[in-house]
Design a protein around this motif. Structure first.
Motif, PDB file in Angstrom:
ATOM      1  N   GLU A 122      -6.857   2.637  -7.768  1.00  0.00           N
ATOM      2  CA  GLU A 122      -7.805   2.770  -6.667  1.00  0.00           C
ATOM      3  C   GLU A 122      -7.794   4.199  -6.124  1.00  0.00           C
ATOM      4  OE1 GLU A 122      -6.951  -0.054  -3.609  1.00  0.00           O
ATOM      5  OE2 GLU A 122      -7.006  -1.744  -4.982  1.00  0.00           O
ATOM      6  N   ASP A 123      -8.930   4.609  -5.563  1.00  0.00           N
ATOM      7  CA  ASP A 123      -8.995   5.900  -4.901  1.00  0.00           C
ATOM      8  C   ASP A 123      -8.259   5.827  -3.567  1.00  0.00           C
ATOM      9  OD1 ASP A 123     -10.585   7.014  -6.889  1.00  0.00           O
ATOM     10  OD2 ASP A 123     -12.446   6.427  -5.889  1.00  0.00           O
ATOM     11  N   GLU A 124      -7.748   6.970  -3.130  1.00  0.00           N
ATOM     12  CA  GLU A 124      -7.154   7.031  -1.804  1.00  0.00           C
ATOM     13  C   GLU A 124      -8.253   6.919  -0.751  1.00  0.00           C
ATOM     14  OE1 GLU A 124      -3.132   9.671  -1.962  1.00  0.00           O
ATOM     15  OE2 GLU A 124      -4.993  10.746  -1.608  1.00  0.00           O
ATOM     16  N   VAL A 125      -7.897   6.321   0.369  1.00  0.00           N
ATOM     17  CA  VAL A 125      -8.800   6.190   1.506  1.00  0.00           C
ATOM     18  C   VAL A 125      -8.182   6.957   2.658  1.00  0.00           C
ATOM     19  CG1 VAL A 125      -9.830   4.581   3.152  1.00  0.00           C
ATOM     20  CG2 VAL A 125      -9.596   3.934   0.743  1.00  0.00           C
ATOM     21  N   ARG A 126      -8.975   7.816   3.281  1.00  0.00           N
ATOM     22  CA  ARG A 126      -8.458   8.575   4.432  1.00  0.00           C
ATOM     23  C   ARG A 126      -8.431   7.679   5.665  1.00  0.00           C
ATOM     24  NH1 ARG A 126      -9.517  14.706   6.057  1.00  0.00           N
ATOM     25  NH2 ARG A 126      -8.130  14.712   7.850  1.00  0.00           N
TER      26      ARG A 126
ATOM     27  N   SER B  55      -3.443   0.534  -5.029  1.00  0.00           N
ATOM     28  CA  SER B  55      -2.831   0.617  -6.359  1.00  0.00           C
ATOM     29  C   SER B  55      -3.199   1.962  -6.971  1.00  0.00           C
ATOM     30  CB  SER B  55      -3.313  -0.521  -7.265  1.00  0.00           C
ATOM     31  OG  SER B  55      -4.655  -0.321  -7.635  1.00  0.00           O
ATOM     32  N   GLU B  56      -2.519   2.319  -8.036  1.00  0.00           N
ATOM     33  CA  GLU B  56      -2.772   3.606  -8.681  1.00  0.00           C
ATOM     34  C   GLU B  56      -4.178   3.697  -9.264  1.00  0.00           C
ATOM     35  OE1 GLU B  56      -0.893   6.410  -8.612  1.00  0.00           O
ATOM     36  OE2 GLU B  56       0.335   5.246  -7.229  1.00  0.00           O
TER      37      GLU B  56
ATOM     38  N   ARG C 261      -3.587   3.932  -0.391  1.00  0.00           N
ATOM     39  CA  ARG C 261      -4.192   3.337  -1.588  1.00  0.00           C
ATOM     40  C   ARG C 261      -3.449   2.054  -1.910  1.00  0.00           C
ATOM     41  NH1 ARG C 261      -3.138   7.131  -6.769  1.00  0.00           N
ATOM     42  NH2 ARG C 261      -4.938   8.048  -5.817  1.00  0.00           N
TER      43      ARG C 261
ATOM     44  N   TYR D 262      -3.514   9.205   4.149  1.00  0.00           N
ATOM     45  CA  TYR D 262      -4.289   8.537   3.106  1.00  0.00           C
ATOM     46  C   TYR D 262      -3.521   7.311   2.635  1.00  0.00           C
ATOM     47  CZ  TYR D 262      -6.403  13.143   3.007  1.00  0.00           C
ATOM     48  OH  TYR D 262      -7.009  14.320   3.378  1.00  0.00           O
TER      49      TYR D 262
ATOM     50  N   TYR E 297       0.850  -1.194   0.000  1.00  0.00           N
ATOM     51  CA  TYR E 297       0.000   0.000   0.000  1.00  0.00           C
ATOM     52  C   TYR E 297       0.880   1.238   0.000  1.00  0.00           C
ATOM     53  CZ  TYR E 297      -3.941  -2.934   1.372  1.00  0.00           C
ATOM     54  OH  TYR E 297      -4.911  -3.893   1.410  1.00  0.00           O
ATOM     55  N   ARG E 298       0.426   2.269  -0.688  1.00  0.00           N
ATOM     56  CA  ARG E 298       1.116   3.557  -0.664  1.00  0.00           C
ATOM     57  C   ARG E 298       0.495   4.387   0.447  1.00  0.00           C
ATOM     58  NH1 ARG E 298       0.706   8.777  -4.402  1.00  0.00           N
ATOM     59  NH2 ARG E 298      -1.347   8.650  -3.484  1.00  0.00           N
TER      60      ARG E 298
END
Length: 86
Positions: free
Chosen positions: A48-52, A45-46, A43, A41, A21-22
């Motif tokens: 996917e949307d970021e999740v807070r 993969s690129e 994510r 945040y 995960y990034r």
């Protein structure tokens, strides 16, 4: 190093990774603050949307302390997510 910090105007941004995960974090760069808030945040993969990631309120005395705390919160969140998936 767990993450790399980059100045972005009046804030600092840090990018790191854990278990594929990034992790992206930001805080303020003013040196005269009493406490440094951190936003985190993740994510997978690129595409996917970021999740807070929800970060508990703490008194964080420096940007480094804020990023370390944010990174630890992100790692806990990712590990809990990975644990649920198995």
């Amino acid at each position: 190093m767990k993450y790399e910090v980059t100045p972005r105007g009046h804030r600092l941004e840090a990018i790191g990774a854990h278990s594929g995960y990034r992790i992206r974090m930001s805080t303020l760069s003013a040196a005269d603050l009493d406490s440094f808030p951190v936003n985190v945040y993740i994510r997978g993969s690129e595409s996917e949307d970021e999740v807070r990631v929800s970060v508990p309120r703490r008194h964080l005395a420096s940007p480094g302390e804020a990023f370390d705390f944010g990174y630890d919160c992100a790692v806990s969140w990712i590990d809990a997510l990975d644990h649920r998936a198995t």
